[in-house]
Scaffold this motif. Structure first.
Motif, PDB file in Angstrom:
ATOM      1  N   THR A 222       7.999   2.233  -7.917  1.00  0.00           N
ATOM      2  CA  THR A 222       7.066   1.382  -7.178  1.00  0.00           C
ATOM      3  C   THR A 222       7.232   1.592  -5.680  1.00  0.00           C
TER       4      THR A 222
ATOM      5  N   ALA B 278       2.180   7.260  -0.780  1.00  0.00           N
ATOM      6  CA  ALA B 278       0.737   7.057  -0.631  1.00  0.00           C
ATOM      7  C   ALA B 278       0.366   6.642   0.790  1.00  0.00           C
TER       8      ALA B 278
ATOM      9  N   ALA C  22       5.505   3.452 -12.874  1.00  0.00           N
ATOM     10  CA  ALA C  22       5.477   2.651 -11.651  1.00  0.00           C
ATOM     11  C   ALA C  22       5.649   1.165 -11.909  1.00  0.00           C
TER      12      ALA C  22
ATOM     13  N   TYR D 104      -1.031  -3.272  -8.901  1.00  0.00           N
ATOM     14  CA  TYR D 104       0.284  -3.750  -9.363  1.00  0.00           C
ATOM     15  C   TYR D 104       0.423  -3.346 -10.817  1.00  0.00           C
TER      16      TYR D 104
ATOM     17  N   THR E 245       6.343   5.487  -4.714  1.00  0.00           N
ATOM     18  CA  THR E 245       4.912   5.837  -4.767  1.00  0.00           C
ATOM     19  C   THR E 245       4.122   5.150  -3.660  1.00  0.00           C
ATOM     20  N   GLN E 246       4.471   3.907  -3.341  1.00  0.00           N
ATOM     21  CA  GLN E 246       3.769   3.228  -2.241  1.00  0.00           C
ATOM     22  C   GLN E 246       4.016   3.945  -0.918  1.00  0.00           C
TER      23      GLN E 246
ATOM     24  N   ILE F 266       5.323  -2.346   1.976  1.00  0.00           N
ATOM     25  CA  ILE F 266       5.745  -2.091   0.605  1.00  0.00           C
ATOM     26  C   ILE F 266       5.865  -3.424  -0.117  1.00  0.00           C
ATOM     27  N   GLN F 267       5.036  -3.628  -1.132  1.00  0.00           N
ATOM     28  CA  GLN F 267       4.958  -4.907  -1.839  1.00  0.00           C
ATOM     29  C   GLN F 267       5.899  -4.908  -3.039  1.00  0.00           C
TER      30      GLN F 267
ATOM     31  N   THR G 190      -1.377   4.095  -7.393  1.00  0.00           N
ATOM     32  CA  THR G 190      -0.613   3.483  -6.295  1.00  0.00           C
ATOM     33  C   THR G 190      -1.321   2.301  -5.666  1.00  0.00           C
ATOM     34  N   ASP G 191      -2.574   2.032  -6.073  1.00  0.00           N
ATOM     35  CA  ASP G 191      -3.337   0.970  -5.421  1.00  0.00           C
ATOM     36  C   ASP G 191      -3.396  -0.321  -6.230  1.00  0.00           C
TER      37      ASP G 191
ATOM     38  N   LYS H 111       1.449   3.861   2.504  1.00  0.00           N
ATOM     39  CA  LYS H 111       1.386   2.428   2.788  1.00  0.00           C
ATOM     40  C   LYS H 111       2.464   2.044   3.798  1.00  0.00           C
TER      41      LYS H 111
END
Length: 327
Positions: free
Chosen positions: A192, A199, A186, A325, A195-196, A204-205, A322-323, A201
């Protein structure tokens, strides 16, 4: 008569796919995995039993010349993929990149020279080029160390070149552009994003959205290594593996968002931005040379590769954090 191959970094993302590809080609494979107290073989642990029973797993440390020399005993061809690769991590731990990427490569070269290994493929990266000065980027493009990671890979490449020129060793420098697919960690942009989204979210960051990349599906990259090894014409050469197509990170994120959750928003997060002079703004590789010297051509479109990656990630989401960075 079968060929014997050593794959360093076999426990990693591309390495584990290459091991599968070599077994399918009829190679007898020795897979060099990073020794650890968990006795984990990385992604090799997830391979089907019919593949695992065909390979010999050797645990060691690429930084240890004695273990590397032992691993190379009775090997025809070595595919050297072991490396530290995360760019953000190289900002605060550059010493480890020198030890792994430069000294580790030197250990492989020294052992291969002493043991008269028949082929040595050293893995480079498109990051050695830095931001494109012209496109498509061919193998004559200047090098620019825009991160400690890329600087160590430039050093490893030039060491490999020196052993070819100084000792007439059968070396090829293999330079994949951005590879993605099942089993990627990830810390890379595609997993990245996926997975976000998986999960749940809604925001998406990501880091910078404007840079462009040339994305290879991992099975195409692995096949590139194998096709390069088949050709005597590739000895002494540096060879890109590239699709010769580019997409911006923002466009890429939008494509994945549309497949998984069109309501999600893409946010550029300050923490994920690279230093301005370190960010590689454009990568678009030329694949003219690999097509000229081998039978390789990409088999997967980006849409096909993304779909397969999403499917695999959905089944393996528990393997990702996933939570946080991931660097």
């Amino acid at each position: 008569m079968y060929k014997t191959a050593l794959v360093t970094g076999a426990d990693g993302f591309i390495g584990s796919h290459l091991v599968e590809g070599l077994v399918a080609e009829g190679y007898k494979v020795r897979a060099f995995a990073y020794y650890n107290s968990f006795n984990s073989w990385g992604w090799l642990d997830t391979l089907p039993q019919e593949i695992l029973k065909e390979i010999e797993v050797f645990t060691g440390d690429i930084r240890d010349p004695n273990g590397v020399r032992t691993a190379l005993q009775n090997i025809d061809e070595v595919f050297h993929l072991a490396a530290l690769i995360a760019i953000p991590f190289s900002y605060h731990s550059p010493d480890s990149y020198v030890d792994t990427n430069i000294k580790g490569t030197l250990n492989v070269l020294q052992a291969a020279r002493d043991l008269a290994t028949k082929r040595v493929l050293v893995t480079s990266t498109s990051e050695v080029y830095g931001t494109a000065q012209y496109v498509p980027i061919d193998e004559q493009h200047p090098f620019q160390g825009q991160s400690p990671y890329s600087a160590t890979k430039i050093g490893a490449d030039r060491l490999a070149e020196s052993f070819y020129r100084s000792f007439a060793m059968p070396i090829t420098i293999v330079r994949p552009f951005n590879t993605y697919g099942p089993r990627q960690s990830a810390r890379a942009v595609i997993p990245t994003i996926i997975t976000q989204l998986l999960a749940g979210k809604q925001e998406i960051q990501l880091g910078a959205l404007t840079p462009t990349r040339d994305f290879n599906f991992v099975k195409d990259t692995a096949r590139g290594f194998i096709e390069i090894a088949k050709s005597e014409r590739t000895i002494g050469e540096e060879i890109n593996i590239a699709t010769q197509e580019e997409i911006s990170i923002g466009q890429l994120a939008n494509e994945i968002v549309q497949q998984l959750n069109p309501q999600a928003k893409i946010i550029c997060e300050q923490e994920r931005l690279r230093p301005e002079k370190s960010e590689v703004n454009r990568l678009l590789g030329s694949n003219a040379k690999i097509k000229q010297l081998t039978n390789w051509a990409p088999q997967y479109t980006l849409a096909q590769g993304i779909a397969e990656t999403i499917s695999w990630t959905r089944e393996n989401l528990d393997k990702f954090k996933t939570d946080i960075y991931n660097i």
